[in-house]
Design a protein around this motif. Structure first.
Motif, PDB file in Angstrom:
ATOM      1  N   PHE A   1       0.873  -1.154  -0.124  1.00  0.00           N
ATOM      2  CA  PHE A   1       0.219   0.001  -0.142  1.00  0.00           C
ATOM      3  C   PHE A   1       1.018   1.065   0.041  1.00  0.00           C
ATOM      4  O   PHE A   1       1.375   1.512   1.055  1.00  0.00           O
TER       5      PHE A   1
ATOM      6  N   VAL B   1       3.346  -4.717   2.421  1.00  0.00           N
ATOM      7  CA  VAL B   1       2.255  -5.791   3.461  1.00  0.00           C
ATOM      8  C   VAL B   1       2.583  -7.138   3.180  1.00  0.00           C
ATOM      9  O   VAL B   1       2.483  -7.826   4.223  1.00  0.00           O
TER      10      VAL B   1
ATOM     11  N   SER C   1      -1.097  -7.805  15.024  1.00  0.00           N
ATOM     12  CA  SER C   1      -1.514  -6.907  14.276  1.00  0.00           C
ATOM     13  C   SER C   1      -0.736  -6.387  13.143  1.00  0.00           C
ATOM     14  O   SER C   1       0.503  -5.859  13.487  1.00  0.00           O
ATOM     15  N   GLY C   2      -1.213  -6.169  12.143  1.00  0.00           N
ATOM     16  CA  GLY C   2      -0.546  -5.605  10.947  1.00  0.00           C
ATOM     17  C   GLY C   2       0.374  -6.323   9.914  1.00  0.00           C
ATOM     18  O   GLY C   2       1.149  -5.840   9.274  1.00  0.00           O
TER      19      GLY C   2
ATOM     20  N   GLY D   1      -0.357  -8.681   7.951  1.00  0.00           N
ATOM     21  CA  GLY D   1      -0.691  -8.639   6.656  1.00  0.00           C
ATOM     22  C   GLY D   1      -1.886  -9.792   6.511  1.00  0.00           C
ATOM     23  O   GLY D   1      -2.137 -10.481   5.441  1.00  0.00           O
ATOM     24  N   LYS D   2      -2.413 -10.489   7.548  1.00  0.00           N
ATOM     25  CA  LYS D   2      -3.309 -11.495   7.566  1.00  0.00           C
ATOM     26  C   LYS D   2      -4.509 -11.216   6.652  1.00  0.00           C
ATOM     27  O   LYS D   2      -4.764 -12.022   5.888  1.00  0.00           O
ATOM     28  N   SER D   3      -5.242 -10.060   6.923  1.00  0.00           N
ATOM     29  CA  SER D   3      -6.339  -9.745   6.392  1.00  0.00           C
ATOM     30  C   SER D   3      -6.116  -9.376   4.955  1.00  0.00           C
ATOM     31  O   SER D   3      -6.791  -9.816   4.073  1.00  0.00           O
ATOM     32  N   THR D   4      -5.138  -8.970   4.735  1.00  0.00           N
ATOM     33  CA  THR D   4      -4.621  -8.494   3.240  1.00  0.00           C
ATOM     34  C   THR D   4      -4.530  -9.634   2.576  1.00  0.00           C
ATOM     35  O   THR D   4      -5.011  -9.876   1.206  1.00  0.00           O
TER      36      THR D   4
ATOM     37  N   GLU E   1     -11.100 -12.796  11.283  1.00  0.00           N
ATOM     38  CA  GLU E   1     -11.322 -12.660  12.803  1.00  0.00           C
ATOM     39  C   GLU E   1     -12.837 -12.704  13.125  1.00  0.00           C
ATOM     40  O   GLU E   1     -13.377 -11.493  13.525  1.00  0.00           O
TER      41      GLU E   1
HETATM   42  N1  LIG Z   1      -6.245  -0.391   2.079  1.00  0.00           N
HETATM   43  C1  LIG Z   1      -5.189   0.001   2.901  1.00  0.00           C
HETATM   44  N2  LIG Z   1      -4.470   1.060   2.399  1.00  0.00           N
HETATM   45  C2  LIG Z   1      -3.389   1.321   3.090  1.00  0.00           C
HETATM   46  N3  LIG Z   1      -3.072   0.357   4.039  1.00  0.00           N
HETATM   47  C3  LIG Z   1      -3.359  -0.476   4.365  1.00  0.00           C
HETATM   48  C4  LIG Z   1      -4.749  -0.968   3.683  1.00  0.00           C
HETATM   49  N4  LIG Z   1      -5.154  -2.014   4.229  1.00  0.00           N
HETATM   50  C5  LIG Z   1      -4.200  -2.494   5.086  1.00  0.00           C
HETATM   51  N5  LIG Z   1      -3.343  -1.726   5.104  1.00  0.00           N
HETATM   52  C6  LIG Z   1      -2.058  -1.657   6.010  1.00  0.00           C
HETATM   53  O1  LIG Z   1      -1.632  -2.900   5.780  1.00  0.00           O
HETATM   54  C7  LIG Z   1      -0.954  -3.537   6.903  1.00  0.00           C
HETATM   55  C8  LIG Z   1      -1.541  -5.169   6.973  1.00  0.00           C
HETATM   56  O2  LIG Z   1      -2.761  -4.800   7.353  1.00  0.00           O
HETATM   57  P1  LIG Z   1      -3.596  -6.132   7.613  1.00  0.00           P
HETATM   58  O3  LIG Z   1      -5.234  -5.488   7.723  1.00  0.00           O
HETATM   59  O4  LIG Z   1      -3.271  -7.039   6.559  1.00  0.00           O
HETATM   60  O5  LIG Z   1      -3.105  -6.790   8.900  1.00  0.00           O
HETATM   61  P2  LIG Z   1      -3.733  -7.818   9.835  1.00  0.00           P
HETATM   62  O6  LIG Z   1      -2.623  -8.643  10.094  1.00  0.00           O
HETATM   63  O7  LIG Z   1      -5.001  -8.208   9.291  1.00  0.00           O
HETATM   64  O8  LIG Z   1      -3.702  -6.930  11.173  1.00  0.00           O
HETATM   65  P3  LIG Z   1      -5.085  -7.171  12.329  1.00  0.00           P
HETATM   66  O9  LIG Z   1      -4.641  -8.278  13.247  1.00  0.00           O
HETATM   67  O10 LIG Z   1      -4.732  -5.923  12.931  1.00  0.00           O
HETATM   68  O11 LIG Z   1      -6.404  -7.187  11.362  1.00  0.00           O
HETATM   69  C9  LIG Z   1      -1.321  -2.582   8.042  1.00  0.00           C
HETATM   70  O12 LIG Z   1      -0.310  -2.092   8.525  1.00  0.00           O
HETATM   71  C10 LIG Z   1      -2.490  -1.750   7.395  1.00  0.00           C
HETATM   72  O13 LIG Z   1      -2.405  -0.261   8.086  1.00  0.00           O
END
Ligand SMILES: Nc1ncnc2c1ncn2[C@@H]1O[C@H](COP(=O)(O)OP(=O)(O)OP(=O)(O)O)[C@@H](O)[C@H]1O
Ligand SMILES: [Mg+2]
Lengths: 323, 261
Positions: free
Chosen positions: B22, B27, B47-48, B50-53, B183
């Protein structure tokens, strides 16, 4: 129930089961508000003055008002005002949605076009736009249907098709569409992005998501200002009098330019505007209630009206909620 | 089902060298992961990380910047023609997404539709079933998640746990072959988590292929076939739940588990 326990322990003269208690309760003297009394008195004085002048000032000529109130010229003017409002507003809503979708589109040409449109129509007065459009034949005497720099299909003299009615509809709806676009855009943006994502994840197509998921939720945000816009539109139709289209105001003007009964005829027009805007306001309240039904309990419009007209009922219900 | 016995069939999901940024923020930095049919993979990590991504890349809610993702042997969001890869049209991406159900942390139910309306919307709009048929199937699904009597309620009249179970039923209505959970219990009051996890456990036992991002280590231990630990856009280690959760070999996994357990 800790809440109840606390109340009774504070007030030991209380009898269980009667939260209001009796005998020992405090008889508080309500706080006085002298300022409110002065303000109320002033308002009353003004109201009485206005009312008495309405009755005693003979130049209102209420008999003339009564004479013209239901006259066919006025009623036909009223009808013109009504359909002009309805038609222009309908076109404006549809056009507004299209322009809003263009503004939200990732395509820079569509976005730019929509921005330019909004910028122009919001940046110039409606009256100027109307007069401009009415005189468009001076600018383009002949309207040509065809491809720019390409083949022409046919020519029409501008004056033949641009009747006052068409000018009025085009002028009012083009102008209003710019405002509606902003309202629709705000409504669409108010819907959480998660809604779109959930729908996308289900495999729904973009157009279906907009129509089935986003717009129905945006409506709640779009509807109240659209109601206000409709009421404004009704009043803006009076500007059409400058292009000699016999809507409500122009119909009154035609009569008083002949009889010189200016004030009573302006009263006739004003009263009709007031009546229609009041009806529209009622309709707006009703619609807002219906569209927000999924977030409230199911109270019908009539039920709500009855409930508010009978304050006694509310007290009973409120009492039951806090035993 | 263990990984070794499933590997006879092709993977349900194959993620190869996936990268995603991003802006300046990297990520996902080259993720490789296979998920086998019927397998339940729990994705854990800080957190952060990249799991959701990663999960959102699997159904093309996010576009990958590099690498590729295949679901049931087909590229997601793209088509290979010769040695070139073309992005698919909206309609074609939608067809692929039909096979992939997703459940979000915030439920994202459609608030203007009843519970049953939420469940039948996709199958009816996509022409999979007629209204009647879809409603019958929808009622069955609602019974399966324990909400048969709530079909005509609106989402906001339900508790969070009930809403999330409706969201699961809604995703299942398209008869997906793969379910993604991001989640699903993180937004719930603790006493409501159990019902949702129970529904997910049933689904796993019925043989659904699932990728679950979760902080519920108990669920991971009991239901998952494999636990994958992610940190800073990389897949750090993976293995059987008992292995990863009891005897993590990587220092970062150990640090993470000390914090959450
Ligand atoms: N649409 C977006 N635009 C910019 N940055 C993003 C976007 N989506 C996610 N990020 C960033 O990418 C990184 C990874 O995000 P992600 O949501 O994949 O983490 P995660 O492992 O799911 O965390 P969590 O446990 O908090 O849900 C984070 O730093 C987040 O701020
Ligand atoms: Mg996340």
């Amino acid at each position: 129930m800790p809440e109840a326990d606390r109340t009774t322990s504070l007030d030991d003269g209380n009898v269980a089961g009667d939260p209001r208690g009796h005998g020992d309760d405090v008889r508080a003297v309500p706080l006085r508000h002298p300022g409110r009394w002065v303000a109320s008195a002033l308002v009353l004085v003004v109201a009485v003055a206005v009312a008495s002048s309405l009755v005693t000032n003979e130049r209102f000529q209420w008999d003339v008002v009564g004479e013209y109130f239901f006259s066919s010229a006025i009623l036909s003017g009223l009808w013109t005002t009504l359909w002009l409002t309805a038609v222009s507003m309908t076109i404006a809503v549809v056009l507004g949605i299209i322009i809003a979708l263009m503004r939200l589109s990732p395509n820079p040409v569509l976005k730019g076009g929509a921005n330019l449109y909004t910028w122009f129509f919001r940046g110039t007065p409606l009256l100027v736009q109307l007069i401009f459009l009415f005189n468009i034949s001076a600018l383009y005497p002949v309207l040509t249907v065809g491809v720019p720099f390409g083949p022409k299909f046919f020519d029409i003299p501008a004056n033949d098709i641009l009747t006052p009615a068409l000018v009025a509809i085009i002028g009012l709806s083009l102008n209003e569409a710019a405002y509606m676009a902003e309202i629709v855009r705000g409504g669409i943006n108010s819907v959480e992005h998660g809604q779109t994502e959930a729908a996308q994840a289900l495999g729904l197509r973009r157009s279906v998501i907009m129509r089935r998921i986003v717009l129905p939720q945006a409506i709640r945000v779009i509807l109240p200002p659209t109601g206000n816009e409709t009421i404004s539109m009704l009043k803006y139709t009076s500007l059409i009098s400058v292009i000699a289209m016999p809507e409500l105001l122009y119909s009154a003007q035609v009569i008083y330019s002949r009889t010189y009964e200016t004030i009573p005829l302006l009263m006739v027009a004003s009263l009709w505007y007031l009546i229609v805007t009041s009806v529209l306001t009622l309709g707006q309240t009703y619609l807002e209630r219906r569209t927000s039904r999924h977030r409230r309990t199911t109270e019908t419009f009539a039920g709500g009206l009855l409930r508010r007209l009978r304050p006694h009922d509310t007290r009973v219900t409120a009492g039951r909620e806090r035993p | 089902m263990t990984t070794s016995e499933a590997s006879a069939s092709p993977p349900a999901v194959r993620i190869r060298g996936v990268r995603k940024s991003f802006g300046r923020l990297e990520v996902l930095r080259g993720i490789n992961l296979e998920v086998w049919p019927g397998e339940v993979v729990c994705l854990i990590g800080p957190s952060g990380s990249g799991k959701s991504t990663l999960l959102r890349c699997v159904n093309h809610l996010e576009k990958v910047d590099g690498g590729r993702i295949e679901v049931d042997g087909e590229l997601v969001g793209y088509r290979r023609k010769g040695d070139k890869v073309y992005e698919l049209k909206d309609r074609e991406i939608c067809r692929k997404r039909e096979q992939i159900g997703m459940v979000f942390q915030q439920f994202n139910l459609f608030p203007h539709m009843t519970v049953l309306g939420n469940v039948v919307e996709a199958p009816v709009r996509l022409g999979k079933m007629r209204q009647r048929e879809a409603e019958a199937a929808g009622r069955e699904l609602l019974a399966r998640v324990g909400l048969a009597e709530k079909e005509s309620a609106y989402p906001r009249q339900l508790s969070g746990g009930q809403q999330q179970r409706v969201a699961i039923a809604r995703a299942l209505a398209m008869r997906p072959r793969l379910m993604l959970f991001d989640e699903p219990t993180s937004a719930l009051d603790p006493e409501l988590v159990g019902d949702v996890l129970a529904v997910m456990g049933d689904l796993a036992r019925d043989g659904m292929t699932m990728i679950v991002v979760t902080h519920e280590m108990g669920f991971a231990r009991e239901v998952a076939d494999r636990v994958v630990f992610m940190d800073q856009g990389r897949l750090v280690e993976q293995g059987h739940p008992s292995e990863i959760l009891e005897r993590p070999s990587h220092e970062r996994t150990q640090a993470f588990l000390r914090r959450v357990l």
